[in-house]
Design an enzyme around this catalytic site. Structure first.
Site, PDB file in Angstrom:
ATOM      1  CD1 TRP A 142      40.334  39.512  48.139  1.00 13.60           C
ATOM      2  CD2 TRP A 142      41.365  41.178  47.054  1.00 13.60           C
ATOM      3  NE1 TRP A 142      41.567  39.060  47.746  1.00 13.60           N
ATOM      4  CE2 TRP A 142      42.223  40.048  47.082  1.00 13.60           C
ATOM      5  CE3 TRP A 142      41.802  42.349  46.436  1.00 13.60           C
ATOM      6  CZ2 TRP A 142      43.485  40.062  46.497  1.00 13.60           C
ATOM      7  CZ3 TRP A 142      43.064  42.368  45.860  1.00 13.60           C
ATOM      8  CH2 TRP A 142      43.891  41.230  45.891  1.00 13.60           C
TER       9      TRP A 142
ATOM     10  CG  ASP B 284      35.505  41.478  43.587  1.00 10.39           C
ATOM     11  OD1 ASP B 284      35.580  40.665  42.651  1.00 10.39           O
ATOM     12  OD2 ASP B 284      36.481  41.795  44.290  1.00 10.39           O
TER      13      ASP B 284
ATOM     14  CE  LYS C 172      40.732  35.648  42.925  1.00  7.12           C
ATOM     15  NZ  LYS C 172      42.008  35.289  43.532  1.00  7.12           N
TER      16      LYS C 172
END
Length: 360
Positions: free
Chosen positions: A102, A172, A196
């Site tokens: 990511w 993030d 999540k």
């Protein structure tokens, strides 16, 4: 059909109590005499829901008054591009620390919008460790420093917030927000996809220091401008009302569980149980350096990789769901988000132990 134990990386497990409440309220929410999905986001009832959910999140994370909380549409990937659009000029340096998939993706998106410099990258060790802080090449004049505290795919997690001086730190936190106590004051901006640890996909929660919003270009289309969203209480356009509602239920559930401190203790216990078994099994292995192991995402492989397909087949039959690792790394992965219970991890370890006895 009974529910299985869900170890999916995202969209991921939602607390069962939250799902049951949403189910009970689906047709008739509160005093609305309609579903929460059917009422106006500008009406009094939804405004009260929005305000309460923000208050609960502020309490959970002890968010200071000089930070705005935004409930935005999209996923974190959208904001890989939107963040440099708002907070950096095209000719301005932005520093990125890359410790997995990511982080790499965030760099690719930002490169078209600012002068991206990779200050540190763990690709040389296949993202199984975090580069030592004294090796980072940061710029004092950078617009911000971006990093991913927890890498969902590679199972690597920072154990401490890195020190970057006066440059705003951008994180993030899609896969570790609300999983343990956090000092928001150390960050300029935190953003997280909801799927999540917050609820349903399609919602992004952002916590942004107010002084950074001054940077947002006034000639940018309003829909991309974070300052405009902040000025309109995240209702510049129609928000993801059901996702926002579900997030509010999750925040209430977290408060009932004892908040993020209690969740941190539970998450550590779950991770310790699974890593402890893997390390001592002689049958499974985890590739991540112990000092960088994630509490949220535990990748593992078998010493005999020809058994991978079989362990996945048998685990699913046993009600242990979504253990297949990401295609970028293969193997297996168990995601241990807040909604995953200690009972679920015990069930996983019991299965792994039995499988090892039968095929070891």
């Amino acid at each position: 059909m009974s529910r299985g134990y869900n170890f999916a990386a995202g969209p991921a497990a939602v607390p069962e109590a939250v799902l049951r409440q949403a189910q009970a309220e689906l047709l008739d929410w509160g005093q609305a005499r309609a579903s929460v999905m059917e009422i106006s986001h500008r009406g009094k009832l939804f405004a009260e829901l929005a305000a309460e959910s923000e208050r609960d999140l502020r309490y959970l994370l002890d968010i200071p008054d000089n930070y705005k909380v935004l409930f935005l549409q999209g996923g974190a990937t959208q904001h890989f591009a939107q963040i440099p659009m708002n907070f950096a000029r095209r000719d301005q340096i932005v520093d990125y620390v890359v410790t997995g998939h990511w982080g790499e993706k965030a760099v690719r998106e930002a490169k078209t919008l600012a002068d991206v410099r990779v200050a540190a990258n763990s690709d040389s060790n296949r993202h199984t460790a975090i580069p030592a802080r004294d090796t980072w090449k940061l710029h004092a004049d950078a617009a911000y420093v971006h990093y991913t505290p927890n890498e969902t795919i590679h199972g690597v997690e920072f154990q401490h917030v890195p020190e970057v001086g006066d440059v705003p730190l951008v994180a993030d936190m899609s896969s570790d927000i609300l999983s343990r106590p956090l000092d928001v004051r150390k960050f300029g901006l935190i953003y997280a996809g909801a799927q999540k640890n917050i609820g349903a996909s399609g919602l992004v929660v952002m916590i942004v220091r107010e002084d950074l919003l001054v940077r947002c270009p006034k000639d940018m289309p309003k829909i991309f401008n974070y300052a405009e969203h902040a000025a309109n209480d995240s209702m510049l356009n129609t928000p993801n009302t059901f996702g926002w509602y579900l997030a509010g239920l999750v925040f209430e559930w977290l408060l009932e569980q004892g908040g993020v401190a209690a969740m941190g203790e539970r998450n550590r216990a779950k991770a310790d149980l699974l890593y402890g078994y893997i390390d001592n099994s002689g049958f499974y292995r985890n590739p991540v350096e112990k000092s960088a192991r994630s509490r949220m995402n535990v990748p593992f492989t078998l010493f005999d990789e020809e058994l991978n397909a079989l362990v996945l087949k048998e685990s699913e039959a046993a009600g242990l769901l979504a253990l297949k690792g990401h295609k970028a790394v293969g193997g297996m992965r168990a995601s241990l988000y807040n909604a995953v219970t200690l009972q679920a991890v015990h069930a996983l370890v019991d299965f792994m132990r039995d499988f090892a006895k039968r095929y070891g």
